[in-house]
Scaffold this motif. Structure first.
Motif, PDB file in Angstrom:
ATOM      1  N   UNK A  76       0.758  -1.276  -0.039  1.00 44.91           N
ATOM      2  CA  UNK A  76      -0.104   0.006  -0.021  1.00 44.91           C
ATOM      3  C   UNK A  76       0.847   1.264   0.148  1.00 44.91           C
ATOM      4  N   UNK A  77       1.935   1.325   0.709  1.00 46.69           N
ATOM      5  CA  UNK A  77       2.774   2.373   0.846  1.00 46.69           C
ATOM      6  C   UNK A  77       3.338   2.669  -0.530  1.00 46.69           C
ATOM      7  N   UNK A  78       3.954   1.333  -1.115  1.00 49.99           N
ATOM      8  CA  UNK A  78       4.471   1.900  -2.322  1.00 49.99           C
ATOM      9  C   UNK A  78       3.418   2.198  -3.383  1.00 49.99           C
ATOM     10  N   UNK A  79       2.324   1.622  -3.473  1.00 50.27           N
ATOM     11  CA  UNK A  79       1.116   1.949  -4.482  1.00 50.27           C
ATOM     12  C   UNK A  79       0.777   3.354  -4.140  1.00 50.27           C
ATOM     13  N   UNK A 108      -4.930   2.176   4.494  1.00 51.97           N
ATOM     14  CA  UNK A 108      -4.220   3.559   4.330  1.00 51.97           C
ATOM     15  C   UNK A 108      -3.637   4.065   5.677  1.00 51.97           C
ATOM     16  N   UNK A 109      -4.220   3.705   6.796  1.00 48.32           N
ATOM     17  CA  UNK A 109      -3.859   4.184   8.100  1.00 48.32           C
ATOM     18  C   UNK A 109      -2.386   3.426   8.288  1.00 48.32           C
ATOM     19  N   UNK A 110      -2.396   2.457   8.109  1.00 43.61           N
ATOM     20  CA  UNK A 110      -1.189   1.301   8.427  1.00 43.61           C
ATOM     21  C   UNK A 110       0.105   2.160   7.542  1.00 43.61           C
ATOM     22  N   UNK A 128       5.010   5.649   6.541  1.00 46.20           N
ATOM     23  CA  UNK A 128       5.323   6.791   5.672  1.00 46.20           C
ATOM     24  C   UNK A 128       6.164   7.925   6.462  1.00 46.20           C
ATOM     25  N   UNK A 129       5.443   8.228   7.705  1.00 48.82           N
ATOM     26  CA  UNK A 129       5.925   9.245   8.637  1.00 48.82           C
ATOM     27  C   UNK A 129       6.696   8.691   9.555  1.00 48.82           C
ATOM     28  N   UNK A 130       6.990   7.406   9.770  1.00 50.86           N
ATOM     29  CA  UNK A 130       7.997   6.958  10.420  1.00 50.86           C
ATOM     30  C   UNK A 130       7.312   6.821  11.889  1.00 50.86           C
ATOM     31  N   UNK A 131       6.150   6.864  11.966  1.00 48.95           N
ATOM     32  CA  UNK A 131       5.592   6.410  13.292  1.00 48.95           C
ATOM     33  C   UNK A 131       5.455   4.780  13.743  1.00 48.95           C
TER      34      UNK A 131
END
Length: 144
Positions: free
Chosen positions: A17-20, A129-131, A136-139
């Motif tokens: 999802x992050x890559x997409x 999306x939440x995950x 993405x922001x390093x949380x």
């Protein structure tokens, strides 16, 4: 709590999802490396997720896995869990007994029913999306 396959399925789906979201299709080997999972096992898990229309598998030299951007927010963790483990997490006994219900409860039955209900609610209300945006922001992280 989740099977190993389900854990890898959640991690892989989150990474894909992050890559997409960044417009990238990602290879099996990169996914396995990113989530610290054996390649063959990852392939089996991803096949299950593609079969349940959670992600798309593209064959060929520029192939890989992706999730349409517009779909990422609508995919809930409950869908991933169901695709890999079915509904056993919602109906299983805390102590692993074959028969455990209100009329013949295990010692943890009454307390575990509430926990299962809360887990079900959390999985239904948490989107991929939440995950992915947490990563993405390093949380959050997929491997240590």
């Amino acid at each position: 709590m989740f099977s190993k396959a389900c854990e890898y399925g959640i991690k892989a789906s989150t990474y894909i999802a992050l890559q997409s979201l960044e417009g990238k299709r990602i290879s099996l080997k990169k996914i396995a490396s990113a989530i610290d999972s054996p390649v063959a096992f990852t392939a089996k898990v991803l096949h299950q997720l593609a079969k349940h229309n959670i992600l798309i598998s593209v064959k060929g030299p520029s192939g890989g896995f992706e999730i349409p951007k517009e779909k990422i927010d609508s995919i809930k963790l409950s869908e991933i869990v169901f695709a890999i483990d079915g509904d056993s997490i919602y109906i299983g006994c805390a102590l692993g007994f074959n028969e455990c219900n209100a009329s013949k409860p295990c010692p943890l039955h009454d307390k575990f029913v509430g926990i299962r209900d809360e887990l079900k609610k959390m999985l239904r209300n948490t989107s991929l999306y939440e995950l992915a945006t947490g990563l993405e922001v390093g949380l959050t992280y997929l491997k240590r």
